[in-house]
Design a protein around this motif. Structure first.
Motif, PDB file in Angstrom:
ATOM      1  N   ILE A   1       0.860  -1.187   0.000  1.00 53.50           N
ATOM      2  CA  ILE A   1       0.000   0.000   0.000  1.00 53.50           C
ATOM      3  C   ILE A   1       0.888   1.227   0.000  1.00 53.50           C
ATOM      4  O   ILE A   1       1.793   1.351   0.833  1.00 53.50           O
ATOM      5  CB  ILE A   1      -0.935   0.041   1.220  1.00 53.50           C
ATOM      6  N   ALA A   2       0.635   2.164  -0.925  1.00 58.16           N
ATOM      7  CA  ALA A   2       1.432   3.386  -1.036  1.00 58.16           C
ATOM      8  C   ALA A   2       0.583   4.604  -0.729  1.00 58.16           C
ATOM      9  O   ALA A   2      -0.555   4.714  -1.201  1.00 58.16           O
ATOM     10  CB  ALA A   2       2.013   3.509  -2.442  1.00 58.16           C
ATOM     11  N   GLU A   3       1.139   5.523   0.043  1.00 63.72           N
ATOM     12  CA  GLU A   3       0.456   6.790   0.280  1.00 63.72           C
ATOM     13  C   GLU A   3       0.331   7.565  -1.023  1.00 63.72           C
ATOM     14  O   GLU A   3      -0.723   8.124  -1.341  1.00 63.72           O
ATOM     15  CB  GLU A   3       1.223   7.613   1.314  1.00 63.72           C
TER      16      GLU A   3
ATOM     17  N   TYR B   1       4.057   4.315  -8.334  1.00 63.05           N
ATOM     18  CA  TYR B   1       4.930   3.604  -9.271  1.00 63.05           C
ATOM     19  C   TYR B   1       6.040   2.861  -8.536  1.00 63.05           C
ATOM     20  O   TYR B   1       6.559   1.851  -9.037  1.00 63.05           O
ATOM     21  CB  TYR B   1       5.518   4.570 -10.311  1.00 63.05           C
ATOM     22  N   ILE B   2       6.405   3.332  -7.335  1.00 64.46           N
ATOM     23  CA  ILE B   2       7.469   2.660  -6.588  1.00 64.46           C
ATOM     24  C   ILE B   2       7.008   1.275  -6.156  1.00 64.46           C
ATOM     25  O   ILE B   2       7.676   0.270  -6.437  1.00 64.46           O
ATOM     26  CB  ILE B   2       7.898   3.513  -5.373  1.00 64.46           C
ATOM     27  N   VAL B   3       5.866   1.191  -5.482  1.00 68.60           N
ATOM     28  CA  VAL B   3       5.425  -0.136  -5.026  1.00 68.60           C
ATOM     29  C   VAL B   3       5.011  -1.025  -6.185  1.00 68.60           C
ATOM     30  O   VAL B   3       5.069  -2.255  -6.083  1.00 68.60           O
ATOM     31  CB  VAL B   3       4.293  -0.030  -3.978  1.00 68.60           C
TER      32      VAL B   3
ATOM     33  N   PRO C   1      -2.565   1.996  -4.368  1.00 70.57           N
ATOM     34  CA  PRO C   1      -3.674   1.958  -5.322  1.00 70.57           C
ATOM     35  C   PRO C   1      -3.379   1.015  -6.490  1.00 70.57           C
ATOM     36  O   PRO C   1      -2.209   0.703  -6.759  1.00 70.57           O
ATOM     37  CB  PRO C   1      -3.790   3.406  -5.787  1.00 70.57           C
ATOM     38  N   PRO C   2      -4.428   0.569  -7.186  1.00 71.42           N
ATOM     39  CA  PRO C   2      -4.243  -0.520  -8.148  1.00 71.42           C
ATOM     40  C   PRO C   2      -3.498  -0.157  -9.418  1.00 71.42           C
ATOM     41  O   PRO C   2      -3.065  -1.052 -10.147  1.00 71.42           O
ATOM     42  CB  PRO C   2      -5.682  -0.953  -8.460  1.00 71.42           C
TER      43      PRO C   2
ATOM     44  N   THR D   1      -7.231   1.774   4.722  1.00 75.87           N
ATOM     45  CA  THR D   1      -6.954   0.609   3.880  1.00 75.87           C
ATOM     46  C   THR D   1      -5.721  -0.126   4.363  1.00 75.87           C
ATOM     47  O   THR D   1      -5.690  -1.367   4.430  1.00 75.87           O
ATOM     48  CB  THR D   1      -6.772   1.063   2.417  1.00 75.87           C
ATOM     49  N   ALA D   2      -4.672   0.634   4.716  1.00 78.45           N
ATOM     50  CA  ALA D   2      -3.435   0.013   5.196  1.00 78.45           C
ATOM     51  C   ALA D   2      -3.647  -0.682   6.535  1.00 78.45           C
ATOM     52  O   ALA D   2      -3.146  -1.794   6.765  1.00 78.45           O
ATOM     53  CB  ALA D   2      -2.339   1.066   5.306  1.00 78.45           C
TER      54      ALA D   2
END
Length: 347
Positions: free
Chosen positions: A144-146, A150-152, A162-163, A180-181
């Motif tokens: 999960i990214a804040e 593109y990093i995750v 996000p997806p 969500t996290a």
């Protein structure tokens, strides 16, 4: 000494100053050239040899990376300190360059920045996940990214939120991503990774000594507190990927930026301190925790071995090209000789 001799020495001194003046920026120019371009994958030296066991697998492993938060910032974060107090308080050397995507690829693949060849990558688009990455070996792993997703999306997670890696975040994501996290961390997935970016964002916008930085660190710590409370029986790794210079920014090889705090707590983790260990040692720690296998060319060592043989600059920084080193030494010697000759004339 004649007046002509003195004028020659003065002229030589001025010429040396004019020649060497542009060199003052060469170090930063070299860093910029490296961290603004990727490179062909290459070799990396072995880390110091030692023996020791790794951590046994855990039922649930949770990794939180607070982007851009250096050791001094981490030391003032209560939730981070609480994780460290009940486990292993580490220092982790992230290597060079100190840029988020390259460091996080090293964390999740066990290959250094020099091995992956990803040194900057500023397109805002994901890179292909590295072969043999840890998350791809855990079918229910979630990232999960804040923001800057593109990093995750570059790390090989089967489930990523996000997806999509678009620069524009989904509607209301900023309001819902923490919930969500927390839900993912508290769920049954064997591996969950949460990437908190707000401290890094504040550093770039306002600098490390700003009110915005302190506010971002405080809110990041509050998020970490919610996350750890959602899965108190999990094995936790909390770390950063780099620090910032005072005015904001990172990428260089300075130890103050490169060596970060990383704390491990939970099942089978004894209370203590240690390090510095390499970021690829941290990758081995995660791999052992989830029962994954690092690529054969990874230098990551089992935790006990890494603690027994801390790393230093020579172990984690890429070697300088011999030609450039020889040129720098030759210029320095020439300057010293010329300075000594001029001083002999008492100019």
């Amino acid at each position: 000494m004649t007046l002509a001799d003195r004028l020659i020495r003065v002229a030589l001194g001025v010429a040396l100053v004019l020649l060497l003046w542009p060199l003052r920026d060469l170090r930063q120019d070299a860093i910029n050239a490296i961290v603004r371009n990727d490179a062909a994958p290459g070799a990396t030296p072995p880390l110091p040899a030692a023996t020791g066991a790794g951590l046994p697998p855990a039922a649930r492993t949770r990794v939180v990376l607070i982007d851009g938060a250096g050791r001094d910032t981490a030391a003032g974060m209560a939730a981070w300190n609480a994780v460290c107090a009940r486990g292993l308080d580490l220092t982790i050397d992230v290597g060079f360059p100190t840029v988020s995507l390259p460091v996080e690829l090293a964390l999740w693949s066990g290959r250094t920045q020099q091995q992956t060849g990803v040194l900057y990558h500023s397109t805002g688009k994901p890179v292909p996940p590295p072969a043999g990455a840890i998350p791809a070996q855990v079918p229910d792993a979630i990232a999960i990214a804040e923001s800057h997703s593109y990093i995750v999306h570059s790390l090989g997670f089967p489930h990523t939120l996000p997806p999509t890696p678009a620069k524009t975040l989904p509607d209301k994501w900023a309001d819902t991503w923490v919930d969500t996290a927390v839900a993912a961390v508290g769920g049954p997935a064997r591996l969950v990774f949460v990437h908190v970016l707000r401290v890094d964002t504040a550093g770039h916008r306002a600098g490390k000594r700003s009110t915005a930085w302190r506010d971002a660190a405080a809110s990041a710590d509050a998020i970490l507190g919610r996350l750890t409370a959602a899965a108190p029986d999990a094995r936790w790794l909390v770390l950063s990927d780099h620090d910032h210079i005072a005015g904001g920014g990172h990428g260089g090889e300075a130890r103050a930026i490169r060596v970060v705090r990383g704390c491990v707590a939970g099942p089978d983790v004894a209370v203590g301190r240690g390090g510095p260990i390499s970021v690829v040692d941290a990758a081995r720690l995660i791999a052992d925790s989830v029962g994954a296998t690092l690529p054969a060319d990874s230098r990551g060592r089992p935790l006990a071995a890494a603690l027994a043989a801390p790393v230093d600059d020579d172990d984690v920084l890429p070697a300088l090209p011999r030609g450039r080193v020889a040129l720098a030494i030759a210029l320095l010697l020439a300057a010293l000789l010329a300075t000594g000759w001029a001083a002999g004339g008492r100019i």
